[in-house]
Design a protein around this motif. Structure first.
Motif, PDB file in Angstrom:
ATOM      1  N   SER A 196       1.170 -16.464  15.225  1.00  0.00           N
ATOM      2  CA  SER A 196      -0.225 -16.343  15.678  1.00  0.00           C
ATOM      3  C   SER A 196      -0.367 -15.044  16.457  1.00  0.00           C
ATOM      4  CB  SER A 196      -0.641 -17.519  16.565  1.00  0.00           C
ATOM      5  OG  SER A 196       0.121 -17.560  17.755  1.00  0.00           O
ATOM      6  N   PHE A 197      -1.605 -14.526  16.497  1.00  0.00           N
ATOM      7  CA  PHE A 197      -1.941 -13.304  17.235  1.00  0.00           C
ATOM      8  C   PHE A 197      -1.015 -12.155  16.858  1.00  0.00           C
ATOM      9  CE2 PHE A 197      -4.453 -16.175  19.760  1.00  0.00           C
ATOM     10  CZ  PHE A 197      -5.516 -15.372  20.179  1.00  0.00           C
ATOM     11  N   LEU A 198      -0.832 -11.969  15.553  1.00  0.00           N
ATOM     12  CA  LEU A 198      -0.027 -10.874  15.037  1.00  0.00           C
ATOM     13  C   LEU A 198      -0.800 -10.150  13.947  1.00  0.00           C
ATOM     14  CD1 LEU A 198       3.348 -12.794  14.610  1.00  0.00           C
ATOM     15  CD2 LEU A 198       2.872 -11.062  16.361  1.00  0.00           C
ATOM     16  N   THR A 199      -0.667  -8.842  13.901  1.00  0.00           N
ATOM     17  CA  THR A 199      -1.245  -8.074  12.801  1.00  0.00           C
ATOM     18  C   THR A 199      -0.398  -8.297  11.543  1.00  0.00           C
ATOM     19  OG1 THR A 199       0.099  -6.105  13.185  1.00  0.00           O
ATOM     20  CG2 THR A 199      -1.959  -6.308  14.462  1.00  0.00           C
ATOM     21  N   PRO A 200      -0.916  -7.955  10.373  1.00  0.00           N
ATOM     22  CA  PRO A 200      -0.098  -8.092   9.161  1.00  0.00           C
ATOM     23  C   PRO A 200       1.219  -7.331   9.228  1.00  0.00           C
ATOM     24  CG  PRO A 200      -2.402  -7.868   8.565  1.00  0.00           C
ATOM     25  CD  PRO A 200      -2.316  -7.638  10.046  1.00  0.00           C
ATOM     26  N   ASP A 201       1.217  -6.113   9.771  1.00  0.00           N
ATOM     27  CA  ASP A 201       2.459  -5.354   9.883  1.00  0.00           C
ATOM     28  C   ASP A 201       3.447  -6.056  10.817  1.00  0.00           C
ATOM     29  OD1 ASP A 201       1.640  -3.407   8.127  1.00  0.00           O
ATOM     30  OD2 ASP A 201       0.978  -2.008   9.698  1.00  0.00           O
ATOM     31  N   ALA A 228     -10.484 -12.933  25.855  1.00  0.00           N
ATOM     32  CA  ALA A 228      -9.306 -13.791  25.713  1.00  0.00           C
ATOM     33  C   ALA A 228      -8.248 -13.131  24.838  1.00  0.00           C
ATOM     34  CB  ALA A 228      -9.711 -15.142  25.133  1.00  0.00           C
ATOM     35  N   ALA A 229      -8.690 -12.482  23.758  1.00  0.00           N
ATOM     36  CA  ALA A 229      -7.747 -11.808  22.866  1.00  0.00           C
ATOM     37  C   ALA A 229      -7.081 -10.633  23.570  1.00  0.00           C
ATOM     38  CB  ALA A 229      -8.460 -11.344  21.608  1.00  0.00           C
ATOM     39  N   ARG A 230      -7.861  -9.883  24.353  1.00  0.00           N
ATOM     40  CA  ARG A 230      -7.287  -8.746  25.079  1.00  0.00           C
ATOM     41  C   ARG A 230      -6.285  -9.227  26.126  1.00  0.00           C
ATOM     42  NH1 ARG A 230      -9.371  -4.031  23.726  1.00  0.00           N
ATOM     43  NH2 ARG A 230     -11.524  -3.869  22.931  1.00  0.00           N
ATOM     44  N   HIS A 231      -6.543 -10.376  26.728  1.00  0.00           N
ATOM     45  CA  HIS A 231      -5.601 -10.919  27.711  1.00  0.00           C
ATOM     46  C   HIS A 231      -4.297 -11.311  27.026  1.00  0.00           C
ATOM     47  CE1 HIS A 231      -4.222 -13.005  31.304  1.00  0.00           C
ATOM     48  NE2 HIS A 231      -3.917 -14.036  30.543  1.00  0.00           N
ATOM     49  N   ARG A 232      -4.419 -11.898  25.826  1.00  0.00           N
ATOM     50  CA  ARG A 232      -3.219 -12.337  25.087  1.00  0.00           C
ATOM     51  C   ARG A 232      -2.463 -11.150  24.496  1.00  0.00           C
ATOM     52  NH1 ARG A 232      -2.266 -17.172  21.922  1.00  0.00           N
ATOM     53  NH2 ARG A 232      -0.166 -16.976  21.071  1.00  0.00           N
ATOM     54  N   ARG A 233      -3.202 -10.198  23.934  1.00  0.00           N
ATOM     55  CA  ARG A 233      -2.585  -9.031  23.299  1.00  0.00           C
ATOM     56  C   ARG A 233      -3.320  -7.770  23.738  1.00  0.00           C
ATOM     57  NH1 ARG A 233       0.474  -9.027  18.757  1.00  0.00           N
ATOM     58  NH2 ARG A 233       0.761  -6.878  19.474  1.00  0.00           N
ATOM     59  N   PRO A 234      -3.072  -7.276  24.952  1.00  0.00           N
ATOM     60  CA  PRO A 234      -3.800  -6.099  25.444  1.00  0.00           C
ATOM     61  C   PRO A 234      -3.518  -4.836  24.652  1.00  0.00           C
ATOM     62  CG  PRO A 234      -1.997  -6.672  26.925  1.00  0.00           C
ATOM     63  CD  PRO A 234      -2.111  -7.799  25.945  1.00  0.00           C
TER      64      PRO A 234
END
Length: 293
Positions: free
Chosen positions: A183-188, A231-237
């Motif tokens: 989760s919370f990962l780019t395709p690369d 929330a997304a920036r907090h998880r993956r700034p």
């Protein structure tokens, strides 16, 4: 490889909504339904939700996205999973994680300070042993069991998937698990994670099935709401939220194409702000059921 799409539930697994969700998914050929572990929220407990959904259906698979294993006795977890698998063979999809994503809930899963990862590893060993052997014995640092017989044994054996995205998680999956739900990962990043897991499995003399790599993704009904961006920036700034959360179904399809190209084939799609749950379910069926092979 089989590409499959399931619906992920967070707060939307509230008891008064669950019957309609389950019936909708079963009648429209959706592959699976996934329950999040949210203790301090009006969401159904994952094990209870899975039991309810399985009893109400004949085809729908159910999973945890993800349940916390360290802090639970693995023999008791094995008994729960074996019971579900006996009632609904081939339809139980357990996925476990290291800790709750919600800081306030972490105190509920008690392990010795600084030893959560080691407890997780040993819990997984005990869980797999008890699910697979008729009289399982194990003596470790955290657990000791003697001649444990959890029956009936799941047939076919259950696949145990794990979450996580750290190097230690990839090593754990390659060594002790059957699949990965990221989760919370780019395709690369997902591609690199899959490759790291495959390397760890090879070093352990194991192999993860090629179609046992998946990811949980969120989709909105339009632009990303500000609170979701925060929330997304907090998880993956370090990553643009627009790369992690699809702003609409067209973008979701583009993201899915990239994840498939990265070697992932199993997808848990959850609604993320805006629109009704019924609207999300209808759109999910229209957009994704036909993409399965």
């Amino acid at each position: 490889m089989k590409i499959r799409f399931g619906v992920g539930l967070g707060l939307d697994s509230a008891p008064d909504q669950l019957a309609g969700i389950v019936d909708h998914l079963e009648s429209n050929g959706v592959d699976s339904l996934w329950f999040s572990e949210l203790v301090y929220a009006p969401a159904v407990d994952p094990m209870v939700g899975m039991a309810y959904a399985l009893a109400r259906t004949t085809r729908l698979k159910v999973g945890t996205s993800v349940a916390v294993l360290p802090g639970r006795h693995p023999v008791l977890v094995a008994k729960q999973l074996a019971s579900l698998a006996a009632l609904a063979p081939k339809r139980v999809l357990p996925a476990f994680g290291l800790r709750s994503a919600i800081p306030a809930e972490r105190e509920l899963f008690v392990v010795p300070d600084g030893e959560r990862a080691a407890v997780f590893d040993e819990s997984l060993r005990v869980l797999r042993l008890v699910l697979g052997e008729d009289a399982a014995s194990y003596q470790g640092r955290y657990f000791t069991v003697n001649g444990v017989a959890v029956t009936p044994k799941p047939s076919p054996p259950l696949d145990i998937w794990l979450g996580g995205s750290a190097p230690a998680a990839f090593r754990r999956i390659g060594t002790l698990a059957d699949g990965w739900l990221g989760s919370f990962l780019t395709p690369d990043e997902a591609r690199a994670g899959r490759q790291a897991i495959e390397r760890a499995a090879e070093q352990a003399g194991r192999q993860i099935e090629p179609d046992h790599f998946g990811i949980s993704l969120a989709v909105t009904d339009g632009e990303l709401p500000p609170e979701l961006v925060a929330a997304a920036r907090h998880r993956r700034p370090d990553v643009d939220p627009g790369e992690l959360i699809a702003a609409g179904w067209d973008q979701l399809h583009r993201q899915l194409d990239a994840y498939v190209d990265a070697g992932l084939t199993k997808f848990v799609i959850r609604p993320a702000g805006g629109g009704s749950l019924d609207g999300f379910l209808d759109r999910f069926v229209a957009e994704l059921v036909g993409r399965q092979n």
